[in-house]
Write a protein that holds these residues in place. Sequence first.
Motif, PDB file in Angstrom:
ATOM      1  N   SER A  54       0.814  -1.211   0.000  1.00  0.00           N
ATOM      2  CA  SER A  54       0.000   0.000   0.000  1.00  0.00           C
ATOM      3  C   SER A  54       0.849   1.263   0.000  1.00  0.00           C
ATOM      4  O   SER A  54       0.344   2.352  -0.278  1.00  0.00           O
ATOM      5  CB  SER A  54      -0.920   0.009   1.210  1.00  0.00           C
ATOM      6  N   GLY A  55       2.118   1.102   0.354  1.00  0.00           N
ATOM      7  CA  GLY A  55       2.975   2.268   0.477  1.00  0.00           C
ATOM      8  C   GLY A  55       2.870   2.966   1.815  1.00  0.00           C
ATOM      9  O   GLY A  55       3.591   3.926   2.076  1.00  0.00           O
ATOM     10  N   LYS A  56       1.995   2.476   2.676  1.00  0.00           N
ATOM     11  CA  LYS A  56       1.732   3.163   3.943  1.00  0.00           C
ATOM     12  C   LYS A  56       2.744   2.792   5.028  1.00  0.00           C
ATOM     13  O   LYS A  56       2.880   3.515   6.015  1.00  0.00           O
ATOM     14  CB  LYS A  56       0.323   2.839   4.411  1.00  0.00           C
ATOM     15  N   ARG A  72       7.424   4.411  -3.147  1.00  0.00           N
ATOM     16  CA  ARG A  72       6.997   3.712  -4.355  1.00  0.00           C
ATOM     17  C   ARG A  72       6.052   4.588  -5.155  1.00  0.00           C
ATOM     18  O   ARG A  72       5.298   5.393  -4.593  1.00  0.00           O
ATOM     19  CB  ARG A  72       6.354   2.371  -4.007  1.00  0.00           C
ATOM     20  N   ASP A  73       6.096   4.396  -6.453  1.00  0.00           N
ATOM     21  CA  ASP A  73       5.189   5.075  -7.377  1.00  0.00           C
ATOM     22  C   ASP A  73       4.633   3.988  -8.288  1.00  0.00           C
ATOM     23  O   ASP A  73       5.255   3.621  -9.287  1.00  0.00           O
ATOM     24  CB  ASP A  73       5.944   6.141  -8.174  1.00  0.00           C
ATOM     25  N   ASP A  74       3.483   3.475  -7.935  1.00  0.00           N
ATOM     26  CA  ASP A  74       2.926   2.355  -8.686  1.00  0.00           C
ATOM     27  C   ASP A  74       2.485   2.780 -10.082  1.00  0.00           C
ATOM     28  O   ASP A  74       2.401   1.953 -10.986  1.00  0.00           O
ATOM     29  CB  ASP A  74       1.765   1.731  -7.917  1.00  0.00           C
ATOM     30  N   ARG A 104       0.556  -8.651   1.488  1.00  0.00           N
ATOM     31  CA  ARG A 104       1.086  -8.964   2.816  1.00  0.00           C
ATOM     32  C   ARG A 104       0.837  -7.785   3.744  1.00  0.00           C
ATOM     33  O   ARG A 104       0.950  -6.622   3.357  1.00  0.00           O
ATOM     34  CB  ARG A 104       2.583  -9.252   2.739  1.00  0.00           C
ATOM     35  N   SER A 105       0.517  -8.085   4.995  1.00  0.00           N
ATOM     36  CA  SER A 105       0.365  -7.027   5.989  1.00  0.00           C
ATOM     37  C   SER A 105       1.752  -6.540   6.356  1.00  0.00           C
ATOM     38  O   SER A 105       2.540  -7.264   6.958  1.00  0.00           O
ATOM     39  CB  SER A 105      -0.371  -7.563   7.218  1.00  0.00           C
ATOM     40  N   GLY A 106       2.075  -5.333   5.968  1.00  0.00           N
ATOM     41  CA  GLY A 106       3.400  -4.813   6.233  1.00  0.00           C
ATOM     42  C   GLY A 106       4.391  -5.299   5.191  1.00  0.00           C
ATOM     43  O   GLY A 106       4.069  -5.376   4.001  1.00  0.00           O
ATOM     44  N   ALA A 107       5.593  -5.623   5.626  1.00  0.00           N
ATOM     45  CA  ALA A 107       6.617  -6.121   4.722  1.00  0.00           C
ATOM     46  C   ALA A 107       7.555  -7.025   5.504  1.00  0.00           C
ATOM     47  O   ALA A 107       7.674  -6.917   6.716  1.00  0.00           O
ATOM     48  CB  ALA A 107       7.392  -4.965   4.089  1.00  0.00           C
ATOM     49  N   THR A 108       8.201  -7.907   4.808  1.00  0.00           N
ATOM     50  CA  THR A 108       9.107  -8.852   5.437  1.00  0.00           C
ATOM     51  C   THR A 108      10.554  -8.416   5.245  1.00  0.00           C
ATOM     52  O   THR A 108      10.896  -7.818   4.231  1.00  0.00           O
ATOM     53  CB  THR A 108       8.898 -10.271   4.878  1.00  0.00           C
ATOM     54  N   MET A 109      11.406  -8.743   6.195  1.00  0.00           N
ATOM     55  CA  MET A 109      12.826  -8.467   6.107  1.00  0.00           C
ATOM     56  C   MET A 109      13.617  -9.729   5.754  1.00  0.00           C
ATOM     57  O   MET A 109      14.849  -9.687   5.723  1.00  0.00           O
ATOM     58  CB  MET A 109      13.337  -7.905   7.437  1.00  0.00           C
ATOM     59  N   ASP A 110      12.922 -10.801   5.496  1.00  0.00           N
ATOM     60  CA  ASP A 110      13.546 -12.084   5.195  1.00  0.00           C
ATOM     61  C   ASP A 110      13.733 -12.219   3.685  1.00  0.00           C
ATOM     62  O   ASP A 110      12.753 -12.254   2.941  1.00  0.00           O
ATOM     63  CB  ASP A 110      12.677 -13.222   5.732  1.00  0.00           C
TER      64      ASP A 110
END
Length: 127
Positions: A54-56, A72-74, A104-110
């Motif tokens: 979402s960019g949020k 991000r600029d979709d 995905r809710s949020g983002a992953t660092m994996d």
Amino acid sequence: QVQLVESGGGLVQAGGSLRLTCTASGRTFDSYAVGWFRQAPGKEREFVAAVSWSGKRTYYTDSVKGRFTISRDDGKNMVTLQMNILKPEDTAVYYCNVDGSSFRSGATMDARDYVYWGQGTQVTVSS
């Protein structure tokens, strides 16, 4: 299939700035989180930053907080990493990557969760 192309790397003095961009082709990634990882010579690849689909929400490794900004600029299918106050320890090849899970809710660092990777762009910071 998504093709990712990073650009904007280069040689800069400590304290300087660079702006990395990641452009996708083949399909849009507006439903996916996008991340940046980096790998320095002799070191493992490490998470740098990510932005949710979402960019949020944005996420950063501690060493770059306050200095790097991901966005991000979709509409342009593009993600940008603005890097300020660069340090010699930021020297690495920087990779753009797209999450394999949509919405995905949020983002992953994996790194294992990212399935599309670019070829990387070299960032070198001189002291």
